[in-house]
Motif scaffolding. Structure first.
Motif, PDB file in Angstrom:
ATOM      1  N   VAL A   1      -1.759  20.773  -6.434  1.00  0.00           N
ATOM      2  CA  VAL A   1      -3.104  20.460  -5.951  1.00  0.00           C
ATOM      3  C   VAL A   1      -3.360  18.954  -6.050  1.00  0.00           C
ATOM      4  N   MET A   2      -2.982  18.353  -7.162  1.00  0.00           N
ATOM      5  CA  MET A   2      -3.177  16.908  -7.344  1.00  0.00           C
ATOM      6  C   MET A   2      -2.347  16.125  -6.318  1.00  0.00           C
ATOM      7  N   PHE A   3      -1.123  16.571  -6.069  1.00  0.00           N
ATOM      8  CA  PHE A   3      -0.264  15.900  -5.097  1.00  0.00           C
ATOM      9  C   PHE A   3      -0.892  15.958  -3.706  1.00  0.00           C
ATOM     10  N   MET A   4      -1.421  17.108  -3.320  1.00  0.00           N
ATOM     11  CA  MET A   4      -2.065  17.245  -2.004  1.00  0.00           C
ATOM     12  C   MET A   4      -3.320  16.376  -1.920  1.00  0.00           C
ATOM     13  N   LEU A   5      -4.098  16.308  -2.988  1.00  0.00           N
ATOM     14  CA  LEU A   5      -5.289  15.456  -2.990  1.00  0.00           C
ATOM     15  C   LEU A   5      -4.915  13.980  -2.845  1.00  0.00           C
ATOM     16  N   CYS A   6      -3.831  13.583  -3.499  1.00  0.00           N
ATOM     17  CA  CYS A   6      -3.354  12.196  -3.358  1.00  0.00           C
ATOM     18  C   CYS A   6      -2.948  11.913  -1.917  1.00  0.00           C
ATOM     19  N   LEU A   7      -2.230  12.820  -1.298  1.00  0.00           N
ATOM     20  CA  LEU A   7      -1.807  12.620   0.091  1.00  0.00           C
ATOM     21  C   LEU A   7      -3.004  12.498   1.031  1.00  0.00           C
ATOM     22  N   ILE A   8      -3.994  13.341   0.821  1.00  0.00           N
ATOM     23  CA  ILE A   8      -5.190  13.284   1.670  1.00  0.00           C
ATOM     24  C   ILE A   8      -5.922  11.957   1.473  1.00  0.00           C
ATOM     25  N   LEU A   9      -6.057  11.531   0.227  1.00  0.00           N
ATOM     26  CA  LEU A   9      -6.732  10.266  -0.065  1.00  0.00           C
ATOM     27  C   LEU A   9      -5.983   9.086   0.547  1.00  0.00           C
TER      28      LEU A   9
ATOM     29  N   TYR B   1       0.832  -1.198   0.000  1.00  0.00           N
ATOM     30  CA  TYR B   1       0.000   0.000   0.000  1.00  0.00           C
ATOM     31  C   TYR B   1       0.873   1.256   0.000  1.00  0.00           C
ATOM     32  N   ILE B   2       1.893   1.277   0.835  1.00  0.00           N
ATOM     33  CA  ILE B   2       2.769   2.454   0.919  1.00  0.00           C
ATOM     34  C   ILE B   2       3.531   2.641  -0.383  1.00  0.00           C
ATOM     35  N   VAL B   3       4.085   1.571  -0.930  1.00  0.00           N
ATOM     36  CA  VAL B   3       4.814   1.661  -2.196  1.00  0.00           C
ATOM     37  C   VAL B   3       3.867   2.105  -3.313  1.00  0.00           C
ATOM     38  N   GLY B   4       2.670   1.529  -3.349  1.00  0.00           N
ATOM     39  CA  GLY B   4       1.683   1.911  -4.359  1.00  0.00           C
ATOM     40  C   GLY B   4       1.275   3.370  -4.248  1.00  0.00           C
ATOM     41  N   ALA B   5       1.120   3.860  -3.021  1.00  0.00           N
ATOM     42  CA  ALA B   5       0.739   5.257  -2.815  1.00  0.00           C
ATOM     43  C   ALA B   5       1.823   6.205  -3.303  1.00  0.00           C
ATOM     44  N   VAL B   6       3.068   5.878  -3.003  1.00  0.00           N
ATOM     45  CA  VAL B   6       4.183   6.722  -3.444  1.00  0.00           C
ATOM     46  C   VAL B   6       4.297   6.697  -4.966  1.00  0.00           C
ATOM     47  N   LEU B   7       4.221   5.513  -5.560  1.00  0.00           N
ATOM     48  CA  LEU B   7       4.320   5.411  -7.025  1.00  0.00           C
ATOM     49  C   LEU B   7       3.158   6.112  -7.724  1.00  0.00           C
ATOM     50  N   ALA B   8       1.956   5.975  -7.203  1.00  0.00           N
ATOM     51  CA  ALA B   8       0.800   6.644  -7.811  1.00  0.00           C
ATOM     52  C   ALA B   8       0.947   8.157  -7.741  1.00  0.00           C
TER      53      ALA B   8
END
Length: 178
Positions: free
Chosen positions: A55-63, A28-35
């Motif tokens: 903005v997209m990077f912040m939305l990914c982090l929140i998700l 999950y962590i590796v997938g989140a970083v790669l995504a």
């Protein structure tokens, strides 16, 4: 006289990070970083979206932070008025009822070493590792004739005392750490 403090207990145990569960967390962590990296690279590659990259990077982090609570699992069991309830708690916020039984309906409450599980039995292996069991690992067994239900849980002295109060003939007390 109100004996609800004597007859109720709540105990929480974190799920051990090992085996399949550890692999899921790492993936999950590796997938989140790669995504996140791929999404940012896509925004930079398409010149018109370059302004949306932060903005997209912040939305990914929140998700990803929101979804990570499903990888922070605790098991909370409560005994209240003779009813044992085990809940799966995600990220200390979201609860899901895992198992509930009336203590007087149980056939036995024994240390894990006294339990034999057959192929057709229903087993609820809570957060405790059965590969590396502790002396506090107990099993509740409800026999329904052709199959039995086994729930493993971490016992405390007070838990067993309350269980013995509600179902005196079925509780076997062994040495406990706490």
């Amino acid at each position: 006289m109100d004996d609800s403090s004597f007859n109720s207990i709540t105990h929480t145990v974190e799920k051990k990070v090992e085996g399949k569960y550890r692999l899921q967390r790492i993936m999950y962590i590796v997938g989140a970083v790669l995504a996140s990296i791929l999404l940012c690279a896509l925004c930079v590659a398409v010149k018109m979206l370059i302004y949306f990259t932060p903005v997209m990077f912040m939305l990914c982090l929140i998700l990803f932070k929101y979804l990570f609570i499903y990888f922070q699992i605790e098991y909370r069991y409560t005994i209240e008025r003779g009813v044992f309830t085990m809940e799966k708690v995600f990220g200390a916020k979201k609860c899901k009822k895992y198992y509930q039984v009336t203590l007087s309906e149980l056939d036995s409450i024994v240390p894990h070493t006294d339990v034999t599980v057959n192929k057709g039995d229903v087993v609820f292996p809570s957060c405790i590792s059965l590969a590396e069991p502790t002396p506090d690992l107990y099993a509740m067994i409800a026999d329904d004739g052709d199959k039995k239900t086994v729930l493993y849980f971490e016992a405390t002295k007070k838990t067993l005392k309350i269980m013995r109060y509600h179902n005196k003939n079925t509780v076997v007390i062994d040495t406990l750490r706490h």
